[in-house]
Write an enzyme that holds these catalytic residues in place. Structure first.
Site, mmCIF file in Angstrom:
data_model
loop_
_atom_site.group_PDB
_atom_site.id
_atom_site.type_symbol
_atom_site.label_atom_id
_atom_site.label_comp_id
_atom_site.label_asym_id
_atom_site.label_seq_id
_atom_site.Cartn_x
_atom_site.Cartn_y
_atom_site.Cartn_z
ATOM 1 N N HIS A 105 -2.505 99.712 -37.801
ATOM 2 C CA HIS A 105 -2.665 100.873 -38.686
ATOM 3 C C HIS A 105 -2.476 100.403 -40.121
ATOM 4 O O HIS A 105 -1.689 99.492 -40.392
ATOM 5 C CB HIS A 105 -1.608 101.934 -38.346
ATOM 6 C CG HIS A 105 -1.282 102.852 -39.497
ATOM 7 N ND1 HIS A 105 -0.188 102.639 -40.325
ATOM 8 C CD2 HIS A 105 -1.908 103.952 -39.972
ATOM 9 C CE1 HIS A 105 -0.156 103.588 -41.244
ATOM 10 N NE2 HIS A 105 -1.187 104.391 -41.055
ATOM 11 N N ARG A 109 -2.753 104.879 -50.740
ATOM 12 C CA ARG A 109 -3.020 106.220 -51.246
ATOM 13 C C ARG A 109 -2.403 106.406 -52.644
ATOM 14 O O ARG A 109 -1.476 105.698 -53.034
ATOM 15 C CB ARG A 109 -2.441 107.272 -50.299
ATOM 16 C CG ARG A 109 -0.943 107.109 -50.074
ATOM 17 C CD ARG A 109 -0.420 107.999 -48.960
ATOM 18 N NE ARG A 109 1.019 107.812 -48.777
ATOM 19 C CZ ARG A 109 1.573 106.905 -47.995
ATOM 20 N NH1 ARG A 109 0.809 106.081 -47.294
ATOM 21 N NH2 ARG A 109 2.880 106.803 -47.885
#
Length: 302
Positions: A105, A109
């Site tokens: 994963h 951001r």
């Protein structure tokens, strides 16, 4: 603040990661799904399914905005409640077919909290982590070495700090075990100024493929049978539990009325649960939790 430059980088990062994964798979390609969010903004989801190497790979870009920060984004900073916001990032989860290839994963951001008449408050976040089903020390060491190398230009304390944060964050409290062998996790990063924080986010994003693909290449052709497949499906259940119970990104997406298909694309296509399962002592299945999932300092064990 250069939101347009961040957005351009994120879209390019999404394409670069998808190109690298599709080339590695060799049998399937990514489908692209562009979507709009009724409350403001939208995104571009890219998903590969039923490939030769990857059973499911989802790489999502989103740029959403609204008048009020969702509770998941302001829980640790209540002074920001009620502000408008922009949130943009790339998030991905890779579920391999071969049980000897770990799930991985990653996300990077930028959040911006805005209020008329006041300067915007911004912060970067992200990281990546590795979730093996069958532990391998070589993979653990190379994964953490690449993460450490990405952090090195930003200070000697950066990797130990964000490695420890990753171990703490990706922990299933109800199971009393980590989700995987960790990596990097950072949030609320604005202490270095915008340009340096943006450079660090890029360093993390750009190092994901060099960290993950060598592991895939080493393990994708290893023979396996039904025993390994069933254990993989069982351990995938831990991934689902974390994403639906603890993951801030999932909560933010749902609370902000994001696109559900994009938010939940991180979930594996197949998974199973078994009541009170306990692997036989001395097996590779037992080694996973007894040795590998112990928050180890892998670089110190070289």
């Amino acid at each position: 603040m250069q939101i347009d430059q961040v957005k351009s980088y994120l879209l390019e990062l999404q394409d670069n990661i998808c190109d690298a994964l599709a080339a590695e798979d060799g049998a399937a390609t990514f489908i692209t799904d562009e979507w709009q969010r009724p409350g403001g903004g939208g995104g571009r989801s890219r998903v590969l399914v039923d490939g030769a190497v990857f059973e499911k790979a989802g790489v999502n870009f989103s740029h959403v905005y609204g008048d009020n920060l969702p509770p998941s984004a302001s829980a640790s900073r209540p002074e920001l409640a009620g502000r408008g916001y922009q949130a943009l990032g790339v998030s991905l989860v890779i579920h391999p077919r071969n049980p000897y290839v770990p799930t991985s994963h990653a996300n990077v951001r930028l959040f911006v909290a805005e209020k008329p008449g006041q300067d915007p408050i911004w912060w970067f976040g992200g990281g990546y982590d590795l979730t093996p089903y069958y532990g391998n020390a070589e993979d653990c060491i190379s994964w953490h070495r690449t993460a450490a190398e990405a952090c090195t230009p930003f200070g000697e304390d950066v990797h130990p700090r964000f490695k420890a944060w990753c171990d703490e964050y990706f922990y299933l409290k109800h199971r009393k075990e980590p989700r995987g062998i960790g990596g990097l996790f950072f949030d609320d990063l604005n202490e270095w100024g915008f340009d340096r924080c943006f450079a660090f986010m890029r360093a993390v994003g750009d190092s994901y493929i060099p960290a993950y693909l060598p592991i895939v290449q080493r393990r994708k052709d290893m023979p396996y049978g039904e025993r390994e497949r069933q254990f993989q499906l069982y351990r995938r259940g831990r991934y689902v539990e974390f994403n639906l119970v603890f993951d801030r990104g999932t909560l933010f997406g749902l609370q902000s009325d994001g696109r559900t298909e994009a938010i939940l694309m991180s979930l594996p296509p197949l998974v199973r649960w078994e009541y009170d399962y306990r692997p036989q002592p001395g097996t590779p299945e037992a080694d996973l939790t007894e040795y590998y999932l112990q928050g180890r300092d892998w670089l110190a064990e070289i």
